[in-house]
Design an enzyme around this catalytic site. Structure first.
Site, PDB file in Angstrom:
ATOM      1  N   GLY A 138       4.788   4.424  -6.375  1.00  0.00           N
ATOM      2  CA  GLY A 138       6.187   4.185  -6.018  1.00  0.00           C
ATOM      3  C   GLY A 138       6.660   2.826  -6.489  1.00  0.00           C
ATOM      4  CB  VAL A 139       9.776   1.780  -8.230  1.00  0.00           C
ATOM      5  CG1 VAL A 139      10.891   2.086  -7.231  1.00  0.00           C
ATOM      6  CG2 VAL A 139      10.130   0.595  -9.117  1.00  0.00           C
ATOM      7  CG  ASP A 140       8.379   1.606  -2.359  1.00  0.00           C
ATOM      8  OD1 ASP A 140       7.741   2.291  -3.209  1.00  0.00           O
ATOM      9  OD2 ASP A 140       8.374   1.882  -1.151  1.00  0.00           O
ATOM     10  NE  ARG A 141       1.768   2.237  -2.711  1.00  0.00           N
ATOM     11  CZ  ARG A 141       0.895   3.172  -3.112  1.00  0.00           C
ATOM     12  NH1 ARG A 141       1.277   4.397  -3.381  1.00  0.00           N
ATOM     13  NH2 ARG A 141      -0.381   2.851  -3.235  1.00  0.00           N
ATOM     14  CB  THR A 182       4.231  10.299  28.076  1.00  0.00           C
ATOM     15  OG1 THR A 182       3.528  11.163  28.979  1.00  0.00           O
ATOM     16  CG2 THR A 182       4.363  10.986  26.732  1.00  0.00           C
TER      17      THR A 182
END
Length: 177
Positions: A25-28, A100
């Site tokens: 991914g381009v963000d990575r 919960t």
């Protein structure tokens, strides 16, 4: 003029581990550019958005690959979608929750933290020393308190984009951001 950032096999001293770099991914990719440009040695780049991503880069700019898992928010959304009685938000991460909402926060955030801890351990084994953990993304603040040694860099992807843009518009053949 419109420029579109795309993952490249090599850029600004960073070498992507993927056999098909376009699949990262381009963000990575941009986060890795920024992490390497910091010049602070090896880094485990942890992005907390829709997904939880971990990418290891050594001091020389070699990407060693990464991991992808659902982020704590996505885990909560998936559980809520399948079991609407489960709360979508709220709760506090505890060692052992007694309700919960707290149990969900504990499990989802705990899973993310365990993945980061395992990534740091694997990086230490691979590189011989622990990497700096760089934390970014919209969900990062929720994990920051439990990762006191991590460095929060909210704008890491944008820093990488700026690095890429400088290289893209440079008239010289520079390899640095």
């Amino acid at each position: 003029r419109i420029d579109i950032a795309r993952t490249q096999a090599r850029c600004a001293g960073v070498r992507i581990a993927y056999a098909e770099p376009a699949r990262l991914g381009v963000d990575r990719f941009l986060a890795l550019l920024a992490a390497h440009a910091r010049g602070a040695g090896p880094a485990l780049v942890v992005g907390v958005g829709t997904a939880l991503t971990l990418d290891l880069i050594d001091a020389g700019g070699q990407h060693h690959g990464g991991r992808i898992a659902p982020s704590p928010a996505l885990m909560r959304e998936a559980l809520h979608a399948r079991t609407p009685v489960l709360p979508l938000a709220g709760g506090t991460r505890l060692a052992f929750a007694a309700d919960t909402a707290d149990a969900l926060a504990s499990g989802c955030e705990g899973a993310a933290l365990a993945l980061v801890a395992d990534g740091v351990a694997a990086a230490r084994e691979r590189l011989g020393s622990a990497p700096t953990v760089l934390l970014h993304g919209g969900g990062a603040p929720a994990l920051q308190a439990a990762l006191p040694d991590a460095i929060a860099v909210p704008s890491l992807v944008l820093q990488g984009l700026a690095c890429w843009a400088r290289l893209e518009h440079s008239e010289t053949e520079t390899t640095e951001c």
